[in-house]
Design a protein around this motif. Structure first.
Motif, PDB file in Angstrom:
ATOM      1  N   ALA A  63     -20.862  94.604  26.838  1.00  0.00           N
ATOM      2  CA  ALA A  63     -21.309  95.991  26.829  1.00  0.00           C
ATOM      3  C   ALA A  63     -22.240  96.258  25.647  1.00  0.00           C
ATOM      4  O   ALA A  63     -23.278  96.926  25.790  1.00  0.00           O
ATOM      5  N   ARG A  64     -21.895  95.731  24.492  1.00  0.00           N
ATOM      6  CA  ARG A  64     -22.751  95.909  23.319  1.00  0.00           C
ATOM      7  C   ARG A  64     -24.094  95.210  23.499  1.00  0.00           C
ATOM      8  O   ARG A  64     -25.137  95.710  23.071  1.00  0.00           O
ATOM      9  N   HIS A  65     -24.060  94.058  24.145  1.00  0.00           N
ATOM     10  CA  HIS A  65     -25.316  93.352  24.416  1.00  0.00           C
ATOM     11  C   HIS A  65     -26.196  94.162  25.368  1.00  0.00           C
ATOM     12  O   HIS A  65     -27.406  94.295  25.140  1.00  0.00           O
ATOM     13  N   LEU A 106     -14.095  96.650  36.163  1.00  0.00           N
ATOM     14  CA  LEU A 106     -14.424  95.305  35.700  1.00  0.00           C
ATOM     15  C   LEU A 106     -14.671  95.281  34.194  1.00  0.00           C
ATOM     16  O   LEU A 106     -14.276  94.345  33.506  1.00  0.00           O
ATOM     17  N   PHE A 107     -15.334  96.323  33.682  1.00  0.00           N
ATOM     18  CA  PHE A 107     -15.599  96.406  32.245  1.00  0.00           C
ATOM     19  C   PHE A 107     -14.356  96.796  31.455  1.00  0.00           C
ATOM     20  O   PHE A 107     -14.124  96.290  30.356  1.00  0.00           O
ATOM     21  N   GLY A 108     -13.560  97.698  32.013  1.00  0.00           N
ATOM     22  CA  GLY A 108     -12.441  98.244  31.258  1.00  0.00           C
ATOM     23  C   GLY A 108     -12.866  99.487  30.498  1.00  0.00           C
ATOM     24  O   GLY A 108     -14.057  99.739  30.281  1.00  0.00           O
ATOM     25  N   LYS A 109     -11.882 100.268  30.096  1.00  0.00           N
ATOM     26  CA  LYS A 109     -12.127 101.582  29.504  1.00  0.00           C
ATOM     27  C   LYS A 109     -12.973 101.515  28.238  1.00  0.00           C
ATOM     28  O   LYS A 109     -13.948 102.257  28.075  1.00  0.00           O
ATOM     29  N   GLU A 110     -12.633 100.619  27.322  1.00  0.00           N
ATOM     30  CA  GLU A 110     -13.312 100.583  26.029  1.00  0.00           C
ATOM     31  C   GLU A 110     -14.769 100.121  26.165  1.00  0.00           C
ATOM     32  O   GLU A 110     -15.673 100.704  25.554  1.00  0.00           O
ATOM     33  N   LEU A 155     -21.006 101.667  27.142  1.00  0.00           N
ATOM     34  CA  LEU A 155     -22.158 101.860  28.030  1.00  0.00           C
ATOM     35  C   LEU A 155     -22.524 103.340  28.137  1.00  0.00           C
ATOM     36  O   LEU A 155     -23.707 103.702  28.123  1.00  0.00           O
ATOM     37  N   GLU A 156     -21.506 104.179  28.244  1.00  0.00           N
ATOM     38  CA  GLU A 156     -21.770 105.618  28.350  1.00  0.00           C
ATOM     39  C   GLU A 156     -22.370 106.171  27.064  1.00  0.00           C
ATOM     40  O   GLU A 156     -23.314 106.968  27.093  1.00  0.00           O
ATOM     41  N   ASN A 204     -20.274  91.210  39.269  1.00  0.00           N
ATOM     42  CA  ASN A 204     -19.275  90.597  38.403  1.00  0.00           C
ATOM     43  C   ASN A 204     -19.878  90.400  37.019  1.00  0.00           C
ATOM     44  O   ASN A 204     -21.094  90.239  36.873  1.00  0.00           O
ATOM     45  N   LEU A 205     -19.039  90.421  35.999  1.00  0.00           N
ATOM     46  CA  LEU A 205     -19.549  90.425  34.639  1.00  0.00           C
ATOM     47  C   LEU A 205     -20.274  89.136  34.259  1.00  0.00           C
ATOM     48  O   LEU A 205     -21.213  89.157  33.464  1.00  0.00           O
ATOM     49  N   ASP A 206     -19.861  88.006  34.827  1.00  0.00           N
ATOM     50  CA  ASP A 206     -20.595  86.782  34.520  1.00  0.00           C
ATOM     51  C   ASP A 206     -21.999  86.817  35.102  1.00  0.00           C
ATOM     52  O   ASP A 206     -22.932  86.228  34.556  1.00  0.00           O
ATOM     53  N   GLN A 207     -22.176  87.544  36.215  1.00  0.00           N
ATOM     54  CA  GLN A 207     -23.504  87.722  36.782  1.00  0.00           C
ATOM     55  C   GLN A 207     -24.355  88.624  35.883  1.00  0.00           C
ATOM     56  O   GLN A 207     -25.528  88.334  35.625  1.00  0.00           O
ATOM     57  N   LEU A 208     -23.768  89.712  35.400  1.00  0.00           N
ATOM     58  CA  LEU A 208     -24.494  90.579  34.460  1.00  0.00           C
ATOM     59  C   LEU A 208     -24.856  89.826  33.183  1.00  0.00           C
ATOM     60  O   LEU A 208     -25.937  90.030  32.616  1.00  0.00           O
ATOM     61  N   ALA A 209     -23.952  88.965  32.750  1.00  0.00           N
ATOM     62  CA  ALA A 209     -24.228  88.168  31.555  1.00  0.00           C
ATOM     63  C   ALA A 209     -25.428  87.262  31.777  1.00  0.00           C
ATOM     64  O   ALA A 209     -26.306  87.134  30.913  1.00  0.00           O
ATOM     65  N   LYS A 210     -25.484  86.650  32.954  1.00  0.00           N
ATOM     66  CA  LYS A 210     -26.572  85.727  33.263  1.00  0.00           C
ATOM     67  C   LYS A 210     -27.914  86.453  33.314  1.00  0.00           C
ATOM     68  O   LYS A 210     -28.882  86.023  32.678  1.00  0.00           O
ATOM     69  N   ILE A 211     -27.995  87.539  34.066  1.00  0.00           N
ATOM     70  CA  ILE A 211     -29.291  88.190  34.276  1.00  0.00           C
ATOM     71  C   ILE A 211     -29.757  88.970  33.061  1.00  0.00           C
ATOM     72  O   ILE A 211     -30.945  89.270  32.931  1.00  0.00           O
TER      73      ILE A 211
END
Length: 332
Positions: free
Chosen positions: A234-236, A259-263, A268-269, A312-319
């Motif tokens: 999220a920070r990235h 998938l991200f979780g509350k924190e 992101l918000e 999925n988060l690994d996909q977001l990480a990749k792109i």
């Protein structure tokens, strides 16, 4: 004069056909294995919000736990390569005497039969997972299953078997051993969806079926908690040119939050990554969404490229070019 019976065409061409189909299977599974090993995303067409090939690749069933979490596709690739070798060896290498050639052909046929049965049973179980557990459409997986069944059919009709009963006996034994082994390999995989935190250290599947009306201010309450990897991602994303376009009433948008979780999602918000498109929401920015040509929710736009549906988060990480920890807690 005794007329010699002609050899059926399928018996002449069965080995080349088996080799060709197994070769296609090796190309398919090899491509998926490379994408999985390198953290890439497979080329796959999926409707917005629907689960596709990359959701399957991100699921815990896409790896073999007892072999250090190696990709399942890698073992599929090795199986198809083995079938190619068994199919073409008697064609490419002919022993000096006919007895040796006959013995080679007979032994490779039986090995082809055993391999085709095992691959078909295993593919059948994967199709069950695809339809009822992961609930996704993966064209690569379906193609591999069709290849496996085709190999089995060609192996059975591709030669004259002396004892048909032995084929059925072999099929029963090999099928049972394969099924029992498969169930044992995946015995530790948790197939249930979650709406609460996972403390086991393993990825858990996210499913969400709304049971109440969403709040226009925030949709539904996020019930998962973030791990270090989710927070780091999220920070990235907050440092990149990333936007997520959502609607508070969209269940798939809530799945993305889970998938991200509350924190992590709060990060992101706070960094205005999330753009609410519903006009009736107090946070609504429909004009921004219209200008961005958003037609479905959620839609991510990262570095100018749109990505429709839950990622999925690994996909977001990749792109997004994220290189930190990837032990994400949840998958879809």
């Amino acid at each position: 004069m005794i007329r010699r019976r002609s050899t059926p065409w399928i018996h002449k061409w069965s080995r080349p056909l088996i080799g060709a189909i197994a070769g296609l299977g090796a190309l398919t599974t090899g491509y998926i294995a490379i994408e999985k090993l390198t953290g890439g995303a497979a080329a796959c067409v999926a409707e917005a919000g629907a689960k596709g090939c990359n959701d399957v690749l991100s699921s815990p069933w896409a790896t073999i736990p007892i072999f250090g979490g190696q990709p399942l596709a890698l073992f599929g690739f090795l199986a198809y390569v083995s079938m190619v070798i068994l199919a073409v060896t008697p064609l490419a290498w002919k022993p000096g005497d006919k007895n040796s050639l006959k013995q080679l052909e007979n032994s490779t046929w039986w090995l082809l039969l055993v391999g085709a049965i095992a691959m078909s049973v295993f593919s059948g179980y994967l199709m069950y997972l695809l339809a009822f557990q992961i609930q996704a459409v993966c064209y690569y997986c379906i193609a591999s299953a069709l290849f496996s069944v085709s190999l089995l059919v060609l192996t059975i009709i591709g030669r004259s078997w002396e004892d048909i009963g032995q084929i059925f006996f072999t099929a029963i034994i090999v099928g049972m051993v394969t099924l029992i082994g498969t169930l044992g390999v995946y015995a530790g995989v948790n197939p249930s969806g979650v709406t609460s935190d996972s403390t086991s250290g393993e990825s858990r599947k996210i499913n969400f079926t709304p049971t109440e009306q969403p709040n226009p201010a925030f949709g539904w309450e996020i019930t998962t908690t973030s791990g270090e990897a989710e927070i780091a991602l999220a920070r990235h994303l907050a440092t990149t040119d990333a936007k997520e376009y959502v609607a508070y009433w969209c269940p798939h948008c809530h799945e993305q939050k889970q998938l991200f979780g509350k924190e992590a999602y709060q990060i992101l918000e706070e960094n205005q990554i999330m753009v609410e498109c519903a006009a009736e929401s107090p946070k609504g920015q429909p004009e921004v969404c219209k200008a961005a040509n958003i037609t479905g929710f959620p839609t991510w736009i990262i570095n100018g490229t749109p990505y429709s549906g839950v990622q999925n988060l690994d996909q977001l990480a990749k792109i997004s070019g994220y290189t930190g920890a990837k032990n994400f807690k949840y998958f879809r």
